[in-house]
Structures are given as structure tokens and as C-alpha cells.
Design an enzyme around this catalytic site. Structure first.
Site, PDB file in Angstrom:
ATOM      1  N   GLY A  15       0.787  -1.221   0.000  1.00  8.06           N
ATOM      2  CA  GLY A  15       0.000   0.000   0.000  1.00  8.06           C
ATOM      3  C   GLY A  15       0.822   1.274   0.000  1.00  8.06           C
ATOM      4  O   GLY A  15       0.482   2.240  -0.686  1.00  8.06           O
ATOM      5  N   THR A  16       1.909   1.287   0.760  1.00  8.87           N
ATOM      6  CA  THR A  16       2.745   2.487   0.819  1.00  8.87           C
ATOM      7  C   THR A  16       3.339   2.804  -0.544  1.00  8.87           C
ATOM      8  O   THR A  16       3.256   3.940  -1.032  1.00  8.87           O
ATOM      9  CB  THR A  16       3.860   2.315   1.865  1.00  8.87           C
TER      10      THR A  16
ATOM     11  N   GLN B 279      -7.455   0.414   3.533  1.00  7.52           N
ATOM     12  CA  GLN B 279      -8.237  -0.087   4.672  1.00  7.52           C
ATOM     13  C   GLN B 279      -9.633  -0.569   4.286  1.00  7.52           C
ATOM     14  O   GLN B 279     -10.278  -1.271   5.063  1.00  7.52           O
ATOM     15  CB  GLN B 279      -8.356   0.998   5.754  1.00  7.52           C
TER      16      GLN B 279
ATOM     17  N   SER C  70      -2.482  -6.237  -0.044  1.00 12.91           N
ATOM     18  CA  SER C  70      -2.814  -7.633   0.208  1.00 12.91           C
ATOM     19  C   SER C  70      -2.901  -7.988   1.684  1.00 12.91           C
ATOM     20  O   SER C  70      -3.806  -8.710   2.108  1.00 12.91           O
ATOM     21  CB  SER C  70      -1.755  -8.516  -0.478  1.00 12.91           C
ATOM     22  N   HIS C  71      -1.969  -7.487   2.488  1.00 10.89           N
ATOM     23  CA  HIS C  71      -1.850  -7.984   3.867  1.00 10.89           C
ATOM     24  C   HIS C  71      -2.939  -7.480   4.798  1.00 10.89           C
ATOM     25  O   HIS C  71      -3.000  -7.894   5.954  1.00 10.89           O
ATOM     26  CB  HIS C  71      -0.462  -7.663   4.431  1.00 10.89           C
TER      27      HIS C  71
ATOM     28  N   THR D 299      11.358  -7.435 -10.852  1.00 13.19           N
ATOM     29  CA  THR D 299      10.662  -8.657 -11.247  1.00 13.19           C
ATOM     30  C   THR D 299       9.346  -8.793 -10.495  1.00 13.19           C
ATOM     31  O   THR D 299       9.287  -8.625  -9.274  1.00 13.19           O
ATOM     32  CB  THR D 299      11.551  -9.887 -10.961  1.00 13.19           C
TER      33      THR D 299
ATOM     34  N   CYS E  78       2.667   2.302  10.706  1.00  9.41           N
ATOM     35  CA  CYS E  78       3.732   3.041  10.022  1.00  9.41           C
ATOM     36  C   CYS E  78       4.247   4.205  10.862  1.00  9.41           C
ATOM     37  O   CYS E  78       5.237   4.842  10.515  1.00  9.41           O
ATOM     38  CB  CYS E  78       3.229   3.562   8.670  1.00  9.41           C
TER      39      CYS E  78
END
Length: 378
Positions: free
Chosen positions: A69-70, A177, A198-199, A235, A323
């Protein structure tokens, strides 16, 4: 350990983990390689791109996979700002965005762009009138989060999107979120670009995506980049992306049932603290609230002390965005909604997830009650 920090990260689901392992074994090729092994990996990547696009009502060509996301926020905002700089150099965002958005905006400001941070109301919702007043003929980009990561307030994206569409200003939203939790349709919301990760939805860490509508131009951040259509170097993480896509589809399938459970747990938490007459303030928008995020002030205690107290009792909570951990400054969200610095330092965040139970809620309320009783007896 009772885990109540799902807004920071989630454990991988069994389905996502299984897909990751199988993809890593079978589709290990570099998706950019021209041989059959690379082609197989690229075909899987294409399927994932299409499925993620369908989940947000977007177009397959607009999906660019990132490391999370960052990076998604940073790359999206930088690439959109530089692509539009011939029209102007003014960017509008809010005072309660994720740290990654504030960081890239500060960087752009040093590079000659001007940034306006619009205020929010006492619930943490962006004032649309203030946003409209902040727009100028030089405004090229607006970035407003979908929901706040500390208190869960949902922003009026559709209202903002309609305004910006009329003015032909590019609109980006940090949806990290909300993706997989509440409906996101980029066409209905009139959003040109979003960031997702994803997390936060039981997929692997280190994977995310940016969506930019194919009609919206963007600037290549690193010249001569070939991966992801030039959007991001490196990659491509095919197994991670396959696992992310699995988690996203699973989240969408369970979304309504999950959100009902989250709402019930939230109501139960509020009922419990009210019943026990704890001096805790819970922040909650009357209508636009992400139920799994509970931001609150435990009066009389600094948030870090409360967090460590809970940790000693086997409960994992946070004092805000992961963060920002380690920084002693008060919550920016609390300051933005009008709290003084000392009060803002009393902030804690609980966030519920798939494995949270009513028993977990009872335990954390009991621990908070014990904390306040100990203070009263001393």
C-alpha cells in the site's frame, strides 16, 4: 495472544497460503521472459490482473501490481502529479491521510508543487465544501483516503468524485483499509486511481496494487522501466499476486457476513464499556463508519502505556497506524479532529478481524477496567 490489530496486518488465510505455495512451485518463471515458463507465469499474472479489476469495477489495463500500500500510494501520487504538471502544480489532500501520502506530498512540495491539506470535522470526515474552496485553476490532483486507518471514518468519495469530475481534476484514493471490506466501484465513485494492499485482507505481505483508469495519463517514475508497463521496476512477484488475488476474491465472497460480524462486535464493545462505566471515548461516525476499526481515548493514560498493559495480559492492540510506531508525537488524526496534544496521546486503536470473538472483547474490556481501577486505588 488475543490479536486485535487487524488494521495493521492480518494473518494469511489457508486458501491464500496454499495458492502462494502452489504458485511458487509451478509458476516460478519471470513473467517478462519469452520462454514457455515465463509465458505461463505471465498468463497467471494476466488472470490476476483481470480478477482484481473486476472486484473494483475497473479495467484490466489499469491494474499495476506493487510491493504494498505504501509504494502504491507513493507511485500513484508521484506519477499522476508529474503527468499533470503541465496544467498546474497544486495538489489537495486531507489532514488525516496515511503517513505514506503525507510523505510523498512533502517530497513533491520540495520539488516545486504546492499542497493544501483540507480539514475534517469532529468525526474525521473531510469537509467537501472546504475541499471545493481549496481548488484553484492550478489544481491537478486530489488524494483523499477511503477510510481513516485510526478511527475508521469513511469519506464521501462519491460526492468528492462528482465534484472533481465536473472540474476535470484527477482523483486518487487510498483504499488500503477498505478494499475487501466495503464495496468499491471506481466508476460509481468517479475515482481515477486507487491504492490497495494484500496484507490487510489475509493475503501475503509485500504485495499491493494501483489502479489508474487507462484514459488518465501517468508519468514513468524511473526512466526505461519495463515491468508493469513501466509503472514499477523489478521482477513481478507472481506467487504473491496470485495469493493476493485469492485473498481478495475470498474477502469479497464473505464481505457482507464479515461486516455484519464486525458491526456486532463493535456494538458489543461499546455496550460493555458503557455498562462498566469506563472513562473511554470511542470515536464513531453516525453513518459512515468502518466497524472493525475502533479508535478511542482511555482517559488518564497515555496510549503506549495502555498498549503495553494489554500486551502484558496477552492482548495485541496499537496506538495508531503501524507506520507511525516509535514516534512519540500525538496522533495526527486526533489533532485534526480538534484534540489537544496531551489528550491525543491517550489514543489507542483496537481492530477486529476474522478470528475475533465476543470473548476477546470481554477480555480486553476487563483488562481496561482493571487498569482504571488500579489508577483509582492509588
Amino acid at each position: 495472544m488475543i490479536y486485535l490489530d487487524y488494521a495493521a496486518t492480518t494473518p494469511m488465510s489457508e486458501e491464500a497460503l496454499a495458492v502462494y505455495v502452489e504458485s511458487a512451485k509451478t509458476y516460478f518463471g519471470n513473467a517478462s521472459s519469452l520462454h514457455d515458463v515465463g509465458t505461463a507465469a505471465n498468463e497467471l499474472l494476466t488472470i490476476c490482473r483481470k480478477q482484481i479489476a473486476q472486484l473494483i469495477g475497473g479495467e484490466e489495463k489499469g491494474i499495476y501490481f506493487t510491493s504494498g500500500g505504501t509504494e502504491a500510494n507513493v507511485l500513484a501520487i508521484r506519477s499522476l502529479a508529474y503527468a499533470q504538471r503541465h496544467k498546474g502544480k497544486h495538489i489537495v489532500t486531507s489532514s488525516i491521510e496515511h503517513a505514506s501520502v503525507h510523505a510523498v506530498c512533502a517530497q513533491l512540495e520540495r520539488e516545486g508543487f504546492s499542497i493544501t491539506y483540507v480539514p475534517v470535522d469532529r468525526y474525521g470526515q473531510v469537509n467537501v465544501e472546504a475541499l471545493e474552496q481549496a481548488l484553484t485553476d492550478d489544481t491537478i490532483l486530489v488524494s483523499i483516503q477511503h477510510a481513516n486507518s485510526e478511527i475508521g471514518t469513511i469519506q464521501p468519495l462519491k460526492q468528492i468524485g462528482e465534484l472533481l469530475k465536473k472540474k476535470q481534476i484527477v482523483f486518487h484514493s487510498d483504499c488500503v483499509q477498505t478494499f475487501g471490506k466495503i464495496p468499491i466501484d471506481v466508476k460509481q465513485l468517479h475515482v481515477d486511481s486507487i491504492s490497495i494492499a494484500s496484507h490487510k485482507i489475509y493475503g501475503p505481505k509485500g504485495v499491493g496494487a494501483v489502479y489508474i483508469h487507462p484514459r488518465v495519463p501517468w508519468y514513468m517514475s524511473l526512466p526505461n522501466t519495463t515491468h508493469e508497463g513501466g509503472f514499477r521496476p523489478g521482477t513481478v512477484n507472481v506467487p504473491g499476486i496470485a495469493s493476493f488475488t485469492t485473498a481478495a476474491m475470498e474477502a469479497e465472497k464473505k464481505r457482507e457476513v464479515t461486516q455484519q460480524k464486525m458491526s456486532e462486535l463493535r456494538r458489543y464493545f461499546v455496550e460493555q464499556i458503557n455498562e462498566k462505566q469506563l472513562t473511554i471515548t470511542v470515536f464513531e461516525h453516525p453513518t459512515d463508519q468502518l466497524p472493525q476499526i475502533i479508535g478511542c481515548l482511555v482517559h488518564g493514560f497515555e496510549g503506549q502505556y495502555v498498549m503495553l498493559h494489554c500486551n502484558r495480559h496477552g492482548i495485541a492492540i496499537s496506538t495508531g497506524s503501524a507506520c507511525q510506531v516509535g514516534k512519540q508525537a500525538p496522533s495526527k488524526t486526533m489533532i485534526a479532529i480538534g484534540k489537544e496534544a496531551d489528550e491525543a496521546k491517550q489514543f489507542i486503536r483496537l481492530s477486529f478481524g476474522a478470528h475475533t470473538t465476543k470473548s476477546d472483547v470481554e477480555t480486553v474490556v476487563s483488562v481496561l477496567e482493571q487498569l482504571q481501577k488500579e489508577r483509582m486505588s492509588t
